[in-house]
Design a protein around this motif. Structure first.
Motif, PDB file in Angstrom:
ATOM      1  N   CYS A  58       0.773  -1.057  -0.233  1.00  0.00           N
ATOM      2  CA  CYS A  58      -0.051  -0.244   0.028  1.00  0.00           C
ATOM      3  C   CYS A  58       0.879   1.344   0.135  1.00  0.00           C
ATOM      4  CB  CYS A  58      -1.273  -0.031   1.365  1.00  0.00           C
ATOM      5  SG  CYS A  58      -2.406  -1.448   0.792  1.00  0.00           S
ATOM      6  N   TYR A  59       2.119   1.280  -0.077  1.00  0.00           N
ATOM      7  CA  TYR A  59       3.031   2.204   0.445  1.00  0.00           C
ATOM      8  C   TYR A  59       2.902   3.099   1.105  1.00  0.00           C
ATOM      9  CZ  TYR A  59       6.668   4.292  -2.541  1.00  0.00           C
ATOM     10  OH  TYR A  59       8.121   5.177  -3.047  1.00  0.00           O
ATOM     11  N   GLU A  60       2.571   2.778   2.479  1.00  0.00           N
ATOM     12  CA  GLU A  60       2.040   2.883   3.579  1.00  0.00           C
ATOM     13  C   GLU A  60       3.352   3.041   4.932  1.00  0.00           C
ATOM     14  OE1 GLU A  60      -2.923   3.484   3.105  1.00  0.00           O
ATOM     15  OE2 GLU A  60      -1.527   2.376   4.663  1.00  0.00           O
ATOM     16  N   LEU A  61       3.530   4.354   5.841  1.00  0.00           N
ATOM     17  CA  LEU A  61       3.947   3.587   6.544  1.00  0.00           C
ATOM     18  C   LEU A  61       3.509   4.495   7.790  1.00  0.00           C
ATOM     19  CD1 LEU A  61       7.374   3.300   8.225  1.00  0.00           C
ATOM     20  CD2 LEU A  61       7.288   5.775   7.919  1.00  0.00           C
ATOM     21  N   ARG A  62       3.172   3.688   8.678  1.00  0.00           N
ATOM     22  CA  ARG A  62       2.359   4.011  10.177  1.00  0.00           C
ATOM     23  C   ARG A  62       2.693   4.018  11.864  1.00  0.00           C
ATOM     24  NH1 ARG A  62      -0.794   0.931   6.875  1.00  0.00           N
ATOM     25  NH2 ARG A  62      -0.938  -0.957   8.013  1.00  0.00           N
ATOM     26  N   ARG A  63       2.624   5.172  12.353  1.00  0.00           N
ATOM     27  CA  ARG A  63       2.671   4.588  13.650  1.00  0.00           C
ATOM     28  C   ARG A  63       1.908   4.844  14.714  1.00  0.00           C
ATOM     29  NH1 ARG A  63       7.909   7.207  16.522  1.00  0.00           N
ATOM     30  NH2 ARG A  63       7.766   5.982  18.487  1.00  0.00           N
ATOM     31  N   GLY A  64       1.356   2.894  14.640  1.00  0.00           N
ATOM     32  CA  GLY A  64       0.048   2.619  15.590  1.00  0.00           C
ATOM     33  C   GLY A  64      -1.016   3.068  14.367  1.00  0.00           C
ATOM     34  N   ASP A  65      -1.852   3.959  14.883  1.00  0.00           N
ATOM     35  CA  ASP A  65      -2.727   4.791  13.764  1.00  0.00           C
ATOM     36  C   ASP A  65      -2.444   5.818  12.695  1.00  0.00           C
ATOM     37  OD1 ASP A  65      -4.419   2.387  15.454  1.00  0.00           O
ATOM     38  OD2 ASP A  65      -5.414   4.081  16.224  1.00  0.00           O
ATOM     39  N   THR A  66      -1.372   5.798  12.832  1.00  0.00           N
ATOM     40  CA  THR A  66      -1.175   7.602  12.796  1.00  0.00           C
ATOM     41  C   THR A  66       0.012   6.979  11.118  1.00  0.00           C
ATOM     42  OG1 THR A  66      -1.165   8.839  14.587  1.00  0.00           O
ATOM     43  CG2 THR A  66       0.332   9.881  13.246  1.00  0.00           C
ATOM     44  N   MET A  67      -0.844   8.203  10.369  1.00  0.00           N
ATOM     45  CA  MET A  67       0.187   7.845   9.159  1.00  0.00           C
ATOM     46  C   MET A  67       1.575   8.553   9.180  1.00  0.00           C
ATOM     47  SD  MET A  67      -0.230   6.077   5.988  1.00  0.00           S
ATOM     48  CE  MET A  67      -1.479   5.593   5.588  1.00  0.00           C
ATOM     49  N   ILE A  68       2.046   8.306   8.518  1.00  0.00           N
ATOM     50  CA  ILE A  68       3.748   9.307   8.919  1.00  0.00           C
ATOM     51  C   ILE A  68       4.075   9.367   6.887  1.00  0.00           C
ATOM     52  CG2 ILE A  68       5.957   9.296   8.952  1.00  0.00           C
ATOM     53  CD1 ILE A  68       5.578   6.808  11.164  1.00  0.00           C
ATOM     54  N   ARG A  69       3.573  10.658   6.634  1.00  0.00           N
ATOM     55  CA  ARG A  69       4.306  10.624   5.206  1.00  0.00           C
ATOM     56  C   ARG A  69       5.284  10.979   4.823  1.00  0.00           C
ATOM     57  NH1 ARG A  69      -0.583  11.086   3.130  1.00  0.00           N
ATOM     58  NH2 ARG A  69      -2.474  11.633   4.370  1.00  0.00           N
ATOM     59  N   VAL A  70       6.041  10.554   4.074  1.00  0.00           N
ATOM     60  CA  VAL A  70       7.867  10.611   3.322  1.00  0.00           C
ATOM     61  C   VAL A  70       7.195  10.779   1.461  1.00  0.00           C
ATOM     62  CG1 VAL A  70       8.704   9.502   5.608  1.00  0.00           C
ATOM     63  CG2 VAL A  70       8.185   8.032   3.598  1.00  0.00           C
ATOM     64  N   GLU A  71       8.818  11.158   1.588  1.00  0.00           N
ATOM     65  CA  GLU A  71       9.023  11.728   0.002  1.00  0.00           C
ATOM     66  C   GLU A  71       9.080  10.155  -0.471  1.00  0.00           C
ATOM     67  OE1 GLU A  71      12.672  13.542  -0.711  1.00  0.00           O
ATOM     68  OE2 GLU A  71      11.025  15.690  -0.051  1.00  0.00           O
ATOM     69  N   PRO A  72       8.182   9.619  -1.698  1.00  0.00           N
ATOM     70  CA  PRO A  72       8.839   8.435  -2.485  1.00  0.00           C
ATOM     71  C   PRO A  72      10.275   8.119  -2.296  1.00  0.00           C
ATOM     72  CG  PRO A  72       7.977  10.213  -3.646  1.00  0.00           C
ATOM     73  CD  PRO A  72       8.393  10.487  -3.419  1.00  0.00           C
ATOM     74  N   GLN A  73      11.695   8.192  -2.571  1.00  0.00           N
ATOM     75  CA  GLN A  73      12.898   7.776  -2.487  1.00  0.00           C
ATOM     76  C   GLN A  73      12.844   7.732  -0.570  1.00  0.00           C
ATOM     77  OE1 GLN A  73      15.531  10.932  -4.365  1.00  0.00           O
ATOM     78  NE2 GLN A  73      14.653   9.784  -6.384  1.00  0.00           N
ATOM     79  N   VAL A  74      12.392   8.511   0.230  1.00  0.00           N
ATOM     80  CA  VAL A  74      12.885   8.318   1.508  1.00  0.00           C
ATOM     81  C   VAL A  74      12.038   6.724   2.010  1.00  0.00           C
ATOM     82  CG1 VAL A  74      12.389   8.930   3.940  1.00  0.00           C
ATOM     83  CG2 VAL A  74      13.062  10.578   2.437  1.00  0.00           C
TER      84      VAL A  74
END
Length: 414
Positions: free
Chosen positions: A26-42
């Motif tokens: 899903c191309y997602e990084l989450r911490r608990g219920d919080t979505m962490i938005r990062v740049e694609p290369q990151v």
């Protein structure tokens, strides 16, 4: 599919550690219920590190997988690592999740969890790297050109002779291990007594020379042929060495049995410049050499790497840069390029009498394909083979290299 996806196990797209979830599907990084938005290369850097958590990932591997081998500076990778750590609440001192392997790369050191949603990958042993074949044994000797300049030449392999006319940026003592040239020396030495030499101003030949003209290069080839004691032989010319080979073959039709040209041309950049844009590009070539070599600035030399090896990896470009620095002086680099720009062997092409094979990369960035076609049209009964490559100098890993070797051996076996 992202570059990180391609390296992951086909069974696992979700990775968990502490309260983090990395969902590659899903191309997602989450911490608990919080979505962490990062740049694609990151995200891709993090995915690459997590999916290879059992080992450190080298900087070169990250450059190849995340940036597709395109040249980017160390600062680009460092900034993405900092962004990954920031997203995870980590930093360069604590290194709770991302460990720096100083000077080499990075490793994910978080404790991964298996929640039963997917089979956890077992740590497979690292595949052994492909062994680099032993370089062929070579004998290096020296001779004098007609004007007294000392020329270095090397003989390797056994069998029928094959002579390569010298071209820019060679070093007999280094080429057998350099990724730029070692496959040329290795494969041409398999079935032939392969004779090559460093042209004046380059490699092991004299660097401090007065005369530096195209005619000097042709007479230098004559000197090497005489020193080796050859009567009749096939001749290989690569890049500007192709023009030297053409001129020699026209001058000595009784000696050259077959002519092989790769990435060659009949007219240098100044001679073939037909409009203002082409003339400016030719002048810029010289300015880059003056500035780049003179300042020992790799950023300028990498312009040449991008032209000669556009499909090369970062490691290929680094090897090419090292080759540039080791083979000649800044002053000679400019002298070479000035003389190359004024090459014109159109008249000599018509005087070639031996069978000729011309191989040229279809999308050559340094010498476009149309100049290989021009060469084929000028040399009587020449055969042209278009190679599926963007590179001016073929690399040992690309399929076009095997095609080149097969074509050359078939041509010379007749």
């Amino acid at each position: 599919m992202t570059s990180a996806d391609s390296a992951l196990s086909p069974h696992r797209r979700v990775w968990r550690w502490d309260d983090f979830v990395l969902d590659v599907g899903c191309y997602e990084l989450r911490r608990g219920d919080t979505m962490i938005r990062v740049e694609p290369q990151v995200f891709d850097v993090l995915a690459q590190l997590v999916s290879n958590h059992g080992r450190f990932v080298s900087k070169e591997e990250l450059f190849d997988t995340v940036w597709g081998g395109r040249f980017v500076g160390e600062a680009a990778l460092t900034s993405r690592i900092k962004a990954v750590r920031r997203a995870l609440g980590d930093d360069g001192e604590a290194q709770r999740y991302i460990r720096t392997v100083r000077g080499r790369g990075y490793q994910f050191v978080g404790r991964l969890l298996d929640d039963g949603t997917a089979p956890a990958p077992t740590a497979a042993p690292e595949p052994a790297p492909e062994p680099v074949p032993e370089p062929p044994r070579q004998h290096i000797a020296f001779t004098r050109a007609a004007d007294g300049v000392r020329l270095a030449y090397a003989v390797s392999g056994e069998g029928r002779p094959l002579v390569r006319a010298a071209n820019w940026m060679t070093h007999l003592g280094y080429d057998i291990e350099s990724p730029v040239w070692r496959h040329w020396v290795r494969d041409m030495s398999l079935r032939h007594k392969f004779i090559r030499y460093d042209e004046r101003g380059c490699g092991l030949s004299d660097w401090e020379v007065g005369a530096f003209t195209f005619d000097d290069w042709v007479t230098d080839l004559e000197s090497v042929v005489e020193a080796v004691g050859l009567e009749r032989f096939p001749l290989l010319g690569v890049s500007q060495g192709g023009a030297v080979a053409v001129a020699y073959a026209a001058r000595h039709p009784d000696r050259v049995t077959r002519l092989v040209l790769c990435g060659a041309y009949a007219r240098g950049r100044v001679v073939r410049a037909m409009n203002d844009d082409e003339k400016r590009a030719a002048a810029l070539d010289l300015d880059l050499a003056r500035v780049g070599w003179g300042r020992d600035d790799p950023a300028f030399r990498q312009v040449f790497a991008a032209q000669f090896l556009p499909d090369g990896t970062r490691a290929d470009w680094a090897a090419f840069d090292q080759l540039q620095r080791r083979t000649t002086s800044p002053e000679n680099a400019v002298r070479f390029l000035e003389e190359f720009a004024h090459i014109d062997v159109r008249d000599q092409c018509g005087q070639v009498r031996c069978p000729t094979l011309i191989l040229h990369s279809r999308d050559d960035h340094r010498v476009p394909m149309r100049y290989g076609e021009e060469l084929a049209a000028l040399i009587p009964d020449a055969r042209l083979v278009a190679l599926s490559s963007n590179n001016h100098l073929l690399t040992g890993a690309e399929p076009a290299w095997r095609v080149f070797c097969d074509e050359v051996e078939t041509f010379l076996a007749v």
